[in-house]
Design a protein around this motif. Structure first.
Motif, PDB file in Angstrom:
ATOM      1  N   ASP A 164       0.866  -1.167   0.000  1.00 14.34           N
ATOM      2  CA  ASP A 164       0.000   0.000   0.000  1.00 14.34           C
ATOM      3  C   ASP A 164       0.913   1.230   0.000  1.00 14.34           C
ATOM      4  OD1 ASP A 164      -2.537   1.328  -0.050  1.00 14.34           O
ATOM      5  OD2 ASP A 164      -2.433   1.621   2.118  1.00 14.34           O
ATOM      6  N   ALA A 165       0.821   2.117   0.983  1.00 14.32           N
ATOM      7  CA  ALA A 165       1.641   3.337   1.013  1.00 14.32           C
ATOM      8  C   ALA A 165       2.986   3.118   1.696  1.00 14.32           C
ATOM      9  CB  ALA A 165       0.881   4.454   1.718  1.00 14.32           C
ATOM     10  N   LEU A 166       3.210   1.941   2.265  1.00  8.23           N
ATOM     11  CA  LEU A 166       4.459   1.655   2.987  1.00  8.23           C
ATOM     12  C   LEU A 166       5.539   1.261   1.984  1.00  8.23           C
ATOM     13  CD1 LEU A 166       2.622  -0.306   5.714  1.00  8.23           C
ATOM     14  CD2 LEU A 166       4.096   1.639   6.225  1.00  8.23           C
ATOM     15  N   ARG A 167       6.507   2.138   1.806  1.00  9.81           N
ATOM     16  CA  ARG A 167       7.637   1.884   0.911  1.00  9.81           C
ATOM     17  C   ARG A 167       8.849   2.606   1.481  1.00  9.81           C
ATOM     18  NH1 ARG A 167       5.051   6.082  -0.729  1.00  9.81           N
ATOM     19  NH2 ARG A 167       5.988   7.806  -1.823  1.00  9.81           N
ATOM     20  N   VAL A 168      10.037   2.138   1.173  1.00 11.70           N
ATOM     21  CA  VAL A 168      11.226   2.790   1.716  1.00 11.70           C
ATOM     22  C   VAL A 168      11.254   4.249   1.276  1.00 11.70           C
ATOM     23  CG1 VAL A 168      12.624   0.696   1.970  1.00 11.70           C
ATOM     24  CG2 VAL A 168      12.731   1.998  -0.141  1.00 11.70           C
ATOM     25  N   GLY A 169      11.671   5.095   2.212  1.00 11.62           N
ATOM     26  CA  GLY A 169      11.796   6.514   1.913  1.00 11.62           C
ATOM     27  C   GLY A 169      10.555   7.336   2.227  1.00 11.62           C
TER      28      GLY A 169
ATOM     29  N   ALA B   3       7.788   9.257   4.287  1.00  5.38           N
ATOM     30  CA  ALA B   3       7.882   9.970   5.562  1.00  5.38           C
ATOM     31  C   ALA B   3       6.857   9.452   6.564  1.00  5.38           C
ATOM     32  CB  ALA B   3       7.672  11.467   5.352  1.00  5.38           C
ATOM     33  N   LEU B   4       7.272   9.349   7.825  1.00  2.00           N
ATOM     34  CA  LEU B   4       6.382   8.940   8.903  1.00  2.00           C
ATOM     35  C   LEU B   4       5.161   9.855   8.962  1.00  2.00           C
ATOM     36  CD1 LEU B   4       5.651   7.294  11.423  1.00  2.00           C
ATOM     37  CD2 LEU B   4       7.196   8.763  12.731  1.00  2.00           C
ATOM     38  N   SER B   5       5.361  11.144   8.740  1.00  2.00           N
ATOM     39  CA  SER B   5       4.238  12.089   8.796  1.00  2.00           C
ATOM     40  C   SER B   5       3.193  11.767   7.730  1.00  2.00           C
ATOM     41  CB  SER B   5       4.735  13.524   8.653  1.00  2.00           C
ATOM     42  OG  SER B   5       5.427  13.684   7.417  1.00  2.00           O
TER      43      SER B   5
ATOM     44  N   VAL C 119      10.430   0.405  10.550  1.00  3.62           N
ATOM     45  CA  VAL C 119      11.576   1.031  11.213  1.00  3.62           C
ATOM     46  C   VAL C 119      11.922   2.288  10.411  1.00  3.62           C
ATOM     47  CG1 VAL C 119      13.998   0.769  11.862  1.00  3.62           C
ATOM     48  CG2 VAL C 119      12.445  -1.184  12.046  1.00  3.62           C
ATOM     49  N   PHE C 120      12.060   3.404  11.145  1.00  3.29           N
ATOM     50  CA  PHE C 120      12.333   4.692  10.519  1.00  3.29           C
ATOM     51  C   PHE C 120      13.710   5.193  10.916  1.00  3.29           C
ATOM     52  CE2 PHE C 120       7.827   4.194  10.675  1.00  3.29           C
ATOM     53  CZ  PHE C 120       7.375   4.747   9.495  1.00  3.29           C
ATOM     54  N   CYS C 121      14.385   5.869   9.988  1.00  4.71           N
ATOM     55  CA  CYS C 121      15.676   6.490  10.309  1.00  4.71           C
ATOM     56  C   CYS C 121      15.423   7.745  11.131  1.00  4.71           C
ATOM     57  CB  CYS C 121      16.440   6.816   9.029  1.00  4.71           C
ATOM     58  SG  CYS C 121      15.704   8.129   8.045  1.00  4.71           S
ATOM     59  N   ARG C 122      16.483   8.383  11.578  1.00  2.00           N
ATOM     60  CA  ARG C 122      16.321   9.555  12.441  1.00  2.00           C
ATOM     61  C   ARG C 122      15.659  10.729  11.728  1.00  2.00           C
ATOM     62  NH1 ARG C 122      21.566   8.589  12.772  1.00  2.00           N
ATOM     63  NH2 ARG C 122      22.885   9.540  11.219  1.00  2.00           N
ATOM     64  N   CYS C 123      15.669  10.735  10.395  1.00  2.09           N
ATOM     65  CA  CYS C 123      14.991  11.828   9.684  1.00  2.09           C
ATOM     66  C   CYS C 123      13.530  11.486   9.386  1.00  2.09           C
ATOM     67  CB  CYS C 123      15.749  12.226   8.420  1.00  2.09           C
ATOM     68  SG  CYS C 123      15.931  10.947   7.173  1.00  2.09           S
ATOM     69  N   GLY C 124      13.042  10.371   9.937  1.00  2.00           N
ATOM     70  CA  GLY C 124      11.623  10.049   9.832  1.00  2.00           C
ATOM     71  C   GLY C 124      11.206   9.398   8.535  1.00  2.00           C
ATOM     72  N   ARG C 125      12.137   8.751   7.847  1.00  2.00           N
ATOM     73  CA  ARG C 125      11.837   8.042   6.592  1.00  2.00           C
ATOM     74  C   ARG C 125      11.874   6.539   6.840  1.00  2.00           C
ATOM     75  NH1 ARG C 125       9.923  11.585   2.890  1.00  2.00           N
ATOM     76  NH2 ARG C 125      10.968  13.562   3.149  1.00  2.00           N
ATOM     77  N   LEU C 126      10.959   5.823   6.194  1.00  2.00           N
ATOM     78  CA  LEU C 126      10.894   4.372   6.361  1.00  2.00           C
ATOM     79  C   LEU C 126      12.156   3.715   5.806  1.00  2.00           C
ATOM     80  CD1 LEU C 126       9.028   1.984   7.263  1.00  2.00           C
ATOM     81  CD2 LEU C 126       8.384   1.797   4.874  1.00  2.00           C
TER      82      LEU C 126
END
Length: 192
Positions: A28-33, A35-37, A70-77
């Motif tokens: 669905d919308a979950l893909r690397v990169g 944003a968590l927001s 799991v998200f990096c510190r900049c809030g990207r998947l």
């Protein structure tokens, strides 16, 4: 003249979603990169799973139903774990809420769906884990999708003829530099 061909058994919706994950690198919308927001706007607030891989990595786990992003510190998947071994998963719905799917998937059903989607994969076997193998696909230059199969559903069960999917994952191979990283973090960080 039209000739009817017997249709195989219908592909369960969840298996079709796994084949789409393998083809596109997205669930669905979950893909690397992503944003968590943006995911929060689509699915609602996630549960907070705390730091991933120790507090020093800057990566953080959140949850959406049974999914473990799991998200990096900049809030990207960065990574997405799908714990298929549960036998039943709760997947997020746009606008909030969850749907429950039967997540018991055999290797023959999964590989048939991947083949029908025109996909090819690499099979990885492990000398130290003869009861496990991984099907790995690269839907984009920087993205891996992995399906881990085991020869039994439970350690106490006898081996199965048709192995079962134990877990699925999506991950970025190389993470670009996060905004605000200092000179010591310059360049890309390779996934370990």
């Amino acid at each position: 003249m039209q000739q009817d061909h017997p249709a195989g058994p219908p592909v369960p919706d969840f298996v079709a979603e796994l084949a789409a994950l393998a083809a596109t690198g997205a669930l669905d919308a979950l893909r690397v990169g992503v944003a968590l927001s943006g995911l929060t706007a689509r699915y609602g607030e996630p549960w907070d799973g705390g730091p991933a891989d120790g507090s020093g990595s800057g990566q953080h786990r959140f949850g959406r139903g049974s999914l473990q992003p799991v998200f990096c510190r900049c809030g990207r998947l960065e990574r997405l774990f799908i714990p298929v071994w549960h036998g039943e998963l709760e997947l997020p719905l746009p606008g909030g809420g969850l749907r429950t799917v039967d997540s018991r998937v055999t290797e023959s059903v999964l590989t048939a769906a991947l083949t029908a989607a025109g996909l090819s994969w690499r099979t990885i076997t492990y000398e130290s884990l003869p009861d496990q193998r991984t099907l790995e696909l690269t839907p984009a230059e920087d993205v891996w999708v992995s399906f881990v199969l085991t020869d039994r559903e439970d350690d106490d069960d006898p081996p199965l003829q048709d192995w079962v999917l134990n877990k699925a994952s999506l991950r970025r191979i190389v993470h670009p530099r996060c905004p605000g990283d200092g000179p010591s973090d310059a360049g890309a960080t390779r996934e370990r």
